[in-house]
Design a protein around this motif. Structure first.
Motif, short mmCIF file in Angstrom:
data_model
loop_
_atom_site.label_atom_id
_atom_site.label_comp_id
_atom_site.label_asym_id
_atom_site.label_seq_id
_atom_site.Cartn_x
_atom_site.Cartn_y
_atom_site.Cartn_z
N LYS A 153 0.83 -1.21 0.00
CA LYS A 153 0.00 0.00 0.00
C LYS A 153 0.86 1.26 0.00
O LYS A 153 0.49 2.29 -0.58
CB LYS A 153 -0.91 -0.02 1.23
CG LYS A 153 -1.75 1.23 1.41
CD LYS A 153 -2.77 1.03 2.51
CE LYS A 153 -3.45 2.30 2.93
NZ LYS A 153 -2.87 2.87 4.16
N ASP A 154 2.02 1.21 0.65
CA ASP A 154 2.90 2.38 0.65
C ASP A 154 3.76 2.44 -0.61
O ASP A 154 4.04 3.53 -1.14
CB ASP A 154 3.83 2.33 1.88
CG ASP A 154 4.65 3.61 2.01
OD1 ASP A 154 4.21 4.52 2.72
OD2 ASP A 154 5.71 3.70 1.35
N PHE A 155 4.15 1.28 -1.09
CA PHE A 155 5.10 1.19 -2.21
C PHE A 155 4.44 1.51 -3.56
O PHE A 155 4.97 2.29 -4.36
CB PHE A 155 5.70 -0.22 -2.23
CG PHE A 155 6.71 -0.49 -3.30
CD1 PHE A 155 7.95 0.14 -3.29
CD2 PHE A 155 6.44 -1.41 -4.32
CE1 PHE A 155 8.90 -0.13 -4.27
CE2 PHE A 155 7.38 -1.69 -5.30
CZ PHE A 155 8.61 -1.04 -5.28
N ALA A 156 3.27 0.89 -3.80
CA ALA A 156 2.64 0.99 -5.14
C ALA A 156 2.38 2.43 -5.57
O ALA A 156 2.60 2.77 -6.75
CB ALA A 156 1.36 0.15 -5.19
N PRO A 157 1.91 3.32 -4.67
CA PRO A 157 1.66 4.71 -5.11
C PRO A 157 2.92 5.46 -5.51
O PRO A 157 2.84 6.51 -6.15
CB PRO A 157 1.02 5.36 -3.86
CG PRO A 157 0.41 4.22 -3.12
CD PRO A 157 1.37 3.09 -3.32
N ARG A 158 4.11 4.96 -5.14
CA ARG A 158 5.35 5.65 -5.48
C ARG A 158 5.87 5.24 -6.86
O ARG A 158 6.91 5.74 -7.31
CB ARG A 158 6.43 5.32 -4.44
CG ARG A 158 6.05 5.72 -3.03
CD ARG A 158 7.10 5.22 -2.04
NE ARG A 158 6.68 5.45 -0.66
CZ ARG A 158 6.96 6.55 0.04
NH1 ARG A 158 7.64 7.53 -0.51
NH2 ARG A 158 6.54 6.67 1.28
N LEU A 159 5.16 4.32 -7.51
CA LEU A 159 5.67 3.74 -8.76
C LEU A 159 5.17 4.49 -9.99
O LEU A 159 4.01 4.88 -10.04
CB LEU A 159 5.26 2.28 -8.88
CG LEU A 159 5.75 1.33 -7.78
CD1 LEU A 159 5.24 -0.07 -8.03
CD2 LEU A 159 7.28 1.33 -7.69
#
Lengths: 392, 392
Positions: B385-391
């Motif tokens: 949930k934290d990682f995917a939006p940074r991609l």
């Protein structure tokens, strides 16, 4: 986990000894040397249980065998030769029924049960071959009938994503009682069966939809069936309610979802339904209530429910659809019944009686008997292999 | 089966009594009233085993509790409040470890294990919500590295089949040791996490590829590791061989298959890799060996393997990729590390040491700690949930 987890895996996979002709079953979890199968289709099972007093191997459609305690605390048993195919089983340890930790889980009997795959010599139609492979897609659709998100699997044939202007016919394919929508892929290998049939030109490319066969209407109060035995009016009513909710879910929620989200040919001439056991009965109910939607019908070890148990009147049964054989043959392109020769006598007799009744009523249909197989997945794999090439 | 099977199901689903605040766990098989969870996150377990002498409830990352025999032959136990999320467990009956017949199976610990879902109050990001849903597709690709057909899961975002001219970035997302390619969907709910992030606009629509993290080269002789302990040269070599085969499978077989069969953006700026535990270590190995292919890197409770255990030299480690912090920050758009605060001390310390080493070396990265969660799926759901939006 991490390094340790990886190590445990590596050791497990690489290091067990093999002797004689026995090989670890294809259905085992990674690294499990037992259960194993030899070329005579005998199986060996093993469980470490030094403190148990009785361990039993329990094939649901096969032998129930006491396992023998060895000095090292392992219980072992070797079965006689078994029929080919996927056999559900459990281990009964001091009276408690468990899944074998060495087997992958397959949803059947309303639990994640164990199963062992016995290869059928020379047979490749239900395994992965060097041919183009379709995809199996998990989809979630919202059903206004059940008031819930429902999960289904959809097989799309090889090339579906490439030939983006091609539309495909659809087979709705249902699991049995106690199983779920994963059964036709996990146990049945339906995707490989179709991949192989399509590659050889025996079957047309088609979409297969596998739905969850249980449904309850939104807001429907669960009946209290405590103390109401099978066959009681209350239990029969509960079963009819479930079946009716499923019928509405298929026709009002699932089919519209599929026709909206996949490139289907959405007329009745390009829509089939089939199912096994409970799914066969559901197929007969859904299709004969909705011949405006379906033109191909398959019952695999399960068909018209109570109809199978007595001689029926073709004028009135199944909404009168059979009253005019010529009209029926035009309307229903394939009516297909199958059963395994080794199924329980009443099951076999029921399907055969339906077959002979249809013969007597001059209703064109296919009757297929799977030689040497029981009320099990090898029967249903063969059914699909015979049924699918007749479609569309 | 058939009518009887259906009846057993109906009775099972409709007829169990509920008392107090406890509700059947979402992870149960159909009709199982136990295990159950209350609003204080306590769980009750039950097993009928009248002949057993000792039954123990075994949470892998939680309490190990003796169950108590009741006069009716059931063994029961109520746990203290547990952390939210999905917890693997097994039952140990007279010394033998089994899956709970009442729980669905989740592949972990190299077997189909049991797990119980403890809801997290007020949290909806990893469950099915009324938003458009992507699909999860099973694909089979032939790998010339392993010489075998390999199975992978592919999440395609909502609208993938409709917007047939749009191309998407790809996240390769790996499971942990003892798990397999099904973990991120079955245990992690990665599909629902992405559905929700995409619906809210927090993450870009992307394809997620989940591969099987075990590989052996075609024709490679399995080493005999009997008597060779973890850490021995032979065991370490075997592990490196497996890791190297997986790396080649990803870069030489899987990525070309995905880029051929899905509408991907196939340059390095649109390709990410992340993984949990063993999968995190694999991610670091694959991506730092192939920075020409990847520009986003995530290690969830697992990262650079042995690097985590000591202060590293940024000039030489990871092929020297970290030697020039400014160049690295340009080349790798996101380097992401995560760990749960309740993970085993050495695991937590290892990841944190890597984080502080990266800080000391001026390497731009994200360090995320999941509060109150262990080496378990709730940590990894939060990571995604934290990682995917940074991609991308």
């Amino acid at each position: 986990m991490s390094w340790v987890g990886m190590f445990v895996f590596v050791v497990g996979v690489l290091c067990y000894a093999q002797d004689s002709d026995f090989k670890a079953a294809a259905t085992n979890v990674a690294g499990a040397a037992y259960p194993r199968v030899d070329s005579a289709s005998r199986c060996q099972f093993r469980l470490k249980a030094p403190d148990a007093t009785k361990v039993r191997l329990n094939f649901w459609s096969g032998p129930k065998l006491d396992m023998e305690k060895q000095p090292d605390g392992y219980w072992t048993v070797t079965t006689p030769s078994l029929a080919p195919g996927l056999h559900y089983y459990t281990l009964i340890v001091d009276g408690v029924e468990f899944s074998d930790p060495a087997s992958h889980a397959f949803y059947g009997g309303s639990k994640d049960a164990s199963a062992i795959e016995i290869p059928e010599a020379g047979v490749t139609y239900y395994s992965a071959q060097p041919v183009p492979h379709g995809e199996v897609r998990e989809v979630w659709y919202h059903s206004s009938v059940t008031g819930s998100w429902r999960h289904a699997l959809v097989y799309t044939p090889p090339g579906y994503d490439v030939q983006t202007r091609v539309r495909y016919p659809v087979l709705y394919l249902q699991h049995g009682g106690g199983e779920d929508e994963t059964g036709w892929i996990r146990q049945g290998n339906a995707n490989f069966i179709l991949d192989n049939l399509i590659a050889s030109g025996a079957a047309k490319p088609m979409i297969i939809v596998m739905a969850n066969g249980y449904a309850r209407r939104a807001g429907q109060t669960p009946p209290d069936l405590a103390g109401k035995p099978f066959g009681s009016p209350e239990a029969m009513r509960a079963m009819r309610e479930t079946a009716a909710a499923f019928e509405d879910d298929v026709t009002q929620a699932l089919i519209p979802f599929i026709d909206t989200n996949f490139r289907t040919l959405s007329d009745r001439d390009h829509r089939a339904m089939a199912g096994l056991s409970m799914g066969g009965m559901q197929t007969f109910q859904v299709t004969f209530d909705h011949l405006e939607l379906f033109s191909y019908i398959g019952g695999f070890s399960g068909a018209a429910g109570s109809l199978g148990n007595e001689k029926f009147d073709p004028k009135t049964t199944l909404n009168g659809a059979l009253a005019d054989p010529a009209a029926f043959a035009k309307r229903v392109h394939v009516l297909w019944l199958g059963v395994g020769t080794e199924e329980p006598a009443n099951m076999h007799a029921g399907i055969e009686r339906l077959h002979t009744s249809l013969v007597d009523a001059d209703i064109k249909h296919v009757f297929y008997e799977s030689p040497g197989t029981a009320h099990e997945w090898q029967t249903w794999r063969r059914d699909l292999k015979d049924f699918a090439p007749r479609l569309f």
